[in-house]
Design an enzyme around this catalytic site. Structure first.
Site, PDB file in Angstrom:
ATOM      1  N   TRP A  38      16.191  -6.573   8.021  1.00  0.00           N
ATOM      2  CA  TRP A  38      16.358  -5.134   8.309  1.00  0.00           C
ATOM      3  C   TRP A  38      17.846  -4.784   8.298  1.00  0.00           C
ATOM      4  O   TRP A  38      18.263  -3.804   7.698  1.00  0.00           O
ATOM      5  CB  TRP A  38      15.735  -4.795   9.665  1.00  0.00           C
ATOM      6  CG  TRP A  38      15.693  -3.326   9.953  1.00  0.00           C
ATOM      7  CD1 TRP A  38      14.726  -2.432   9.587  1.00  0.00           C
ATOM      8  CD2 TRP A  38      16.699  -2.569  10.639  1.00  0.00           C
ATOM      9  NE1 TRP A  38      15.042  -1.171  10.012  1.00  0.00           N
ATOM     10  CE2 TRP A  38      16.254  -1.213  10.663  1.00  0.00           C
ATOM     11  CE3 TRP A  38      17.913  -2.896  11.237  1.00  0.00           C
ATOM     12  CZ2 TRP A  38      16.982  -0.201  11.266  1.00  0.00           C
ATOM     13  CZ3 TRP A  38      18.647  -1.872  11.832  1.00  0.00           C
ATOM     14  CH2 TRP A  38      18.193  -0.560  11.846  1.00  0.00           C
ATOM     15  N   ARG A  75       0.836  -1.184   0.000  1.00  0.00           N
ATOM     16  CA  ARG A  75       0.000   0.000   0.000  1.00  0.00           C
ATOM     17  C   ARG A  75       0.881   1.247   0.000  1.00  0.00           C
ATOM     18  O   ARG A  75       2.040   1.206   0.436  1.00  0.00           O
ATOM     19  CB  ARG A  75      -0.886   0.021   1.264  1.00  0.00           C
ATOM     20  CG  ARG A  75      -2.052  -0.956   1.228  1.00  0.00           C
ATOM     21  CD  ARG A  75      -2.613  -1.134   2.599  1.00  0.00           C
ATOM     22  NE  ARG A  75      -1.581  -1.689   3.464  1.00  0.00           N
ATOM     23  CZ  ARG A  75      -1.560  -1.517   4.776  1.00  0.00           C
ATOM     24  NH1 ARG A  75      -2.484  -0.821   5.393  1.00  0.00           N
ATOM     25  NH2 ARG A  75      -0.582  -2.052   5.495  1.00  0.00           N
ATOM     26  N   PHE A 133      -1.752  -4.105   9.919  1.00  0.00           N
ATOM     27  CA  PHE A 133      -1.917  -4.451  11.335  1.00  0.00           C
ATOM     28  C   PHE A 133      -1.907  -5.977  11.540  1.00  0.00           C
ATOM     29  O   PHE A 133      -1.300  -6.707  10.757  1.00  0.00           O
ATOM     30  CB  PHE A 133      -3.172  -3.785  11.904  1.00  0.00           C
ATOM     31  CG  PHE A 133      -3.035  -2.287  12.006  1.00  0.00           C
ATOM     32  CD1 PHE A 133      -4.036  -1.442  11.550  1.00  0.00           C
ATOM     33  CD2 PHE A 133      -1.879  -1.718  12.539  1.00  0.00           C
ATOM     34  CE1 PHE A 133      -3.908  -0.062  11.634  1.00  0.00           C
ATOM     35  CE2 PHE A 133      -1.741  -0.337  12.616  1.00  0.00           C
ATOM     36  CZ  PHE A 133      -2.746   0.482  12.152  1.00  0.00           C
TER      37      PHE A 133
HETATM   38  N1  LIG Z   1      14.212  -5.663  12.498  1.00  0.00           N
HETATM   39  C1  LIG Z   1      14.039  -4.348  12.647  1.00  0.00           C
HETATM   40  N2  LIG Z   1      14.932  -3.624  13.352  1.00  0.00           N
HETATM   41  C2  LIG Z   1      14.767  -2.290  13.516  1.00  0.00           C
HETATM   42  N3  LIG Z   1      13.722  -1.585  13.028  1.00  0.00           N
HETATM   43  C3  LIG Z   1      12.809  -2.280  12.307  1.00  0.00           C
HETATM   44  C4  LIG Z   1      12.907  -3.675  12.080  1.00  0.00           C
HETATM   45  N4  LIG Z   1      11.824  -4.069  11.337  1.00  0.00           N
HETATM   46  C5  LIG Z   1      11.098  -2.955  11.111  1.00  0.00           C
HETATM   47  N5  LIG Z   1      11.684  -1.892  11.690  1.00  0.00           N
HETATM   48  C6  LIG Z   1      11.169  -0.513  11.703  1.00  0.00           C
HETATM   49  O1  LIG Z   1       9.908  -0.560  12.351  1.00  0.00           O
HETATM   50  C7  LIG Z   1       8.997   0.358  11.712  1.00  0.00           C
HETATM   51  C8  LIG Z   1       7.758  -0.419  11.290  1.00  0.00           C
HETATM   52  O2  LIG Z   1       8.118  -1.333  10.258  1.00  0.00           O
HETATM   53  P1  LIG Z   1       7.009  -1.703   9.148  1.00  0.00           P
HETATM   54  O3  LIG Z   1       7.636  -2.677   8.229  1.00  0.00           O
HETATM   55  O4  LIG Z   1       6.424  -0.456   8.593  1.00  0.00           O
HETATM   56  O5  LIG Z   1       5.922  -2.426  10.075  1.00  0.00           O
HETATM   57  P2  LIG Z   1       4.377  -2.756   9.738  1.00  0.00           P
HETATM   58  O6  LIG Z   1       4.236  -2.813   8.260  1.00  0.00           O
HETATM   59  O7  LIG Z   1       4.139  -4.057  10.391  1.00  0.00           O
HETATM   60  O8  LIG Z   1       3.608  -1.634  10.372  1.00  0.00           O
HETATM   61  C9  LIG Z   1       9.759   0.972  10.532  1.00  0.00           C
HETATM   62  O9  LIG Z   1      10.271   2.238  10.941  1.00  0.00           O
HETATM   63  C10 LIG Z   1      10.920   0.027  10.292  1.00  0.00           C
HETATM   64  O10 LIG Z   1      12.073   0.684   9.800  1.00  0.00           O
HETATM   65  O1  LIG Z   2      -2.997  -0.432   8.218  1.00  0.00           O
HETATM   66  C1  LIG Z   2      -1.921  -0.599   8.820  1.00  0.00           C
HETATM   67  O2  LIG Z   2      -0.812  -1.052   8.176  1.00  0.00           O
HETATM   68  P1  LIG Z   2       0.586  -1.389   8.884  1.00  0.00           P
HETATM   69  O3  LIG Z   2       0.309  -2.480   9.877  1.00  0.00           O
HETATM   70  O4  LIG Z   2       1.477  -1.856   7.762  1.00  0.00           O
HETATM   71  O5  LIG Z   2       1.047  -0.128   9.556  1.00  0.00           O
HETATM   72 MG   LIG Z   3       3.081  -1.997   6.820  1.00  0.00          MG
END
Ligand SMILES: Nc1ncnc2c1ncn2[C@@H]1O[C@H](COP(=O)(O)OP(=O)(O)O)[C@@H](O)[C@H]1O
Ligand SMILES: O=COP(=O)(O)O
Ligand SMILES: [Mg+2]
Length: 557
Positions: free
Chosen positions: A410, A95, A302
């Protein structure tokens, strides 16, 4: 500067035409937006989809997250990169980020570390203008409602029963409830109104579920915006708004192509949140990806109680998609939170809390199996995680017969998810999936809500006031009884109580209202205190986002 931004800015990006060619998209099909972004022409999308789909569909979901998020987007990118690294032809479907969380709590949604889609600054900010187009279409419809009333109200709209709300791509609690048309007769008839964040708009949902431009315009025309005094629904088509709305959305509907840091092709398109909307990227992008690649890796927002359930029961049902594997992302920090550890202490080793918190992950594993999709767990490693904590998760999952694979994408990029990629390929090659939605089309809407609440949230019961039950009956009488349900609920808990961590049982799901999204094709059930216009936190991320002396962006993450 944030590590994510630092890494993204240091990267050498390939020209988007090179990424497109690798994905089988000819130059003639590209509408470049600069050197590193492009839209893929609708004609090409139609022709590509005329062939049999090639690809397998892999869903990436997660456990109930901390406010920062547990790495689903990051893992979607890492897994796509690793699949390409081991010789598969994989595409990533994500997205588009919303400006709301970007300047609010969570930050952007382009992944992180060495598993990002780039150019992350563009993607996290204005990208190719899709959200602005969706906002404009939403608000044109709102303006045409008030304008119709101003010029005599030939349709007999009952101004007290207008359900359509304005939209904005920002977190702004001051706009949740407003009074419009003040200032005298020249400004129209004063009435209560309000704004939703654009990712909760029905235009966004219709945009993401549309199969093509004609389908989008039909969906827009079906949007119910109000009713007359005798309860007759008034639609966007009644107001003759659907044509102009489709014009505003025509360019936006073409899927966006970008790349990962490793050069994998990524389609980033559409962006509903998964707590207040259905939480999946566009059908246009996902179906195109399935025709262009061997594996499409896509994320639903989420936790699996929200994004995955909606991906499976709404997007797959309405678009005729059938997923072939599912990855559940978990983190030690979130499991400790579910084990009762306060946010400030999540960085400290606490194996017992991890063992307690695994109950949240175990329930998501059990739930995904109910859809006929045996999941694999991706344990997204953070630097503070200890061997003992990691072992505790893997042992608990082994006891459930579920693989929990440690992923370090990461910090290590594709190399950190190669093991996960092989585990996913084993599932795809074994053709293990036997997907079926959680409930049939034919049962009553209230029973659908009850099924989700009991089967996924483990609620003891659902509390639906008589006035809301009457609305559901009316929706069924209007011919929408077969529609799926989209539950708007907090993302932090299986229950409607955002503080109920772990795997709460014996709770009651309070449904305070329902909305018929006739254009999108589903019914929204609003539970607890969930808001369709979030507010900014005490210290918004916006306070640390700025330009440096060279005009370069700082603080974006
Ligand atoms: N293994 C990791 N170590 C440090 N930061 C991480 C790691 N995995 C994700 N992040 C950070 O956590 C935040 C959320 O990650 P994201 O992939 O957007 O999660 P989601 O899609 O589940 O909401 C981002 O700022 C990302 O850079
Ligand atoms: O709608 C929420 O998406 P993320 O979990 O990727 O933040
Ligand atoms: Mg996400």
């Amino acid at each position: 500067m944030s590590i994510d931004l630092e890494i993204a800015r240091a990267a050498t990006l390939r020209p988007i035409a090179e990424i497109a060619a690798k994905a089988g998209i000819p130059d003639a099909a590209l509408e470049p937006y600069g050197k590193y972004k492009a839209k893929i022409g609708l004609d090409f999308v139609a022709s590509a989809r005329a062939d049999r789909p090639r690809g397998k569909l892999v869903l990436v979901t997660g456990i109930n997250p901390t406010p920062a998020g547990e790495g689903k987007t990051t893992t979607t990118v890492g897994l796509g990169d690793a699949l390409n690294h081991i010789g598969k032809r994989a595409m990533i479907c994500l997205r588009e980020p919303s400006l709301g969380p970007c300047f609010g709590v969570k930050g952007g949604a382009a992944g992180g570390g060495h598993a990002q889609v780039v150019p992350m600054e563009d993607i996290n900010l204005h990208f190719t203008g899709d959200f602005h187009a969706i906002t404009a279409a939403n608000n044109l419809l709102a303006a045409m409602i008030d304008n119709h009333i101003y010029w005599g109200n030939a349709l007999g709209i009952d101004a007290r029963r207008i359900t359509w709300r304005r939209a904005l791509d920002m977190n702004d609690r001051a706009l949740r409830s407003v009074v419009g048309s003040l200032g005298g007769t020249a400004n129209g008839f004063p009435r209560e109104d309000g704004f939703d964040i654009v990712v909760a708009s029905e235009v966004m949902a219709a945009f993401c579920l549309a199969h093509d431009l004609a389908d989008l315009q039909r969906r827009l025309g079906r949007i119910i915006v109000a009713s007359t005094r005798d309860g007759k629904p008034v639609t966007a088509a009644d107001l003759k708004a659907d044509g102009a709305m489709a014009v505003l959305l025509r360019d936006a509907l073409a899927p966006n192509l970008v790349q990962t840091l490793a050069g994998s092709p990524a389609l980033v398109h559409g962006g509903p949140f998964a707590n207040i909307a259905h939480g999946c990227n566009s059908v246009m992008a996902t179906t195109l990806g399935l025709h262009l690649s061997d594996v499409v890796v896509t994320e639903a927002g989420f936790g699996a109680d929200l994004g995955a359930e909606k991906f499976l029961d709404i997007k797959c049902r309405l678009a005729g998609l059938s997923p072939d594997a599912c990855v559940i992302v978990a983190t030690i920090r979130a499991l400790k939170m579910h084990g009762g550890v306060a946010k400030a202490d999540l960085g400290r080793e606490d194996v017992d809390a991890v063992k307690r918190g695994v109950a949240n992950l175990a329930r998501h594993v059990e739930n995904i199996k109910k859809f006929g999709l045996p999941p694999v767990v991706a344990l997204n490693r953070f630097t503070a995680d200890t061997e003992a904590e990691i072992r505790a998760v893997q042992e608990a999952m082994a006891a459930l017969g579920t693989e929990a694979i440690l992923c370090t994408h990461w910090s290590d990029g594709a190399a950190g998810t190669v093991e996960l990629a092989h585990a996913v390929m084993r599932r795809l090659d074994a053709k293990e999936a036997a997907f079926q939605p959680l409930y049939p089309d034919a049962i009553p809407l209230a029973e659908k809500i009850g099924t989700i609440a009991r089967e996924i949230y483990r609620a003891r019961d659902v509390a639906i006031p008589d006035s809301v039950l009457a609305k559901l009956k009316r929706f069924e009488a209007m011919g929408f009884g077969a529609a799926p349900i989209c539950i708007a609920k907090t993302q932090y808990s299986f229950s409607a109580d955002p503080t109920a961590m772990g795997a709460p049982v014996d709770h009651v799901l309070p449904v305070r209202d329902v909305r018929l999204l006739a254009g999108a094709g589903f019914v929204v059930a609003i539970t607890g205190d969930v808001m369709t216009m979030p507010g900014l936190p005490r210290v918004p991320a916006a306070e640390t986002i700025r330009l440096d002396e060279q005009g370069r962006i700082e603080g974006l993450f």
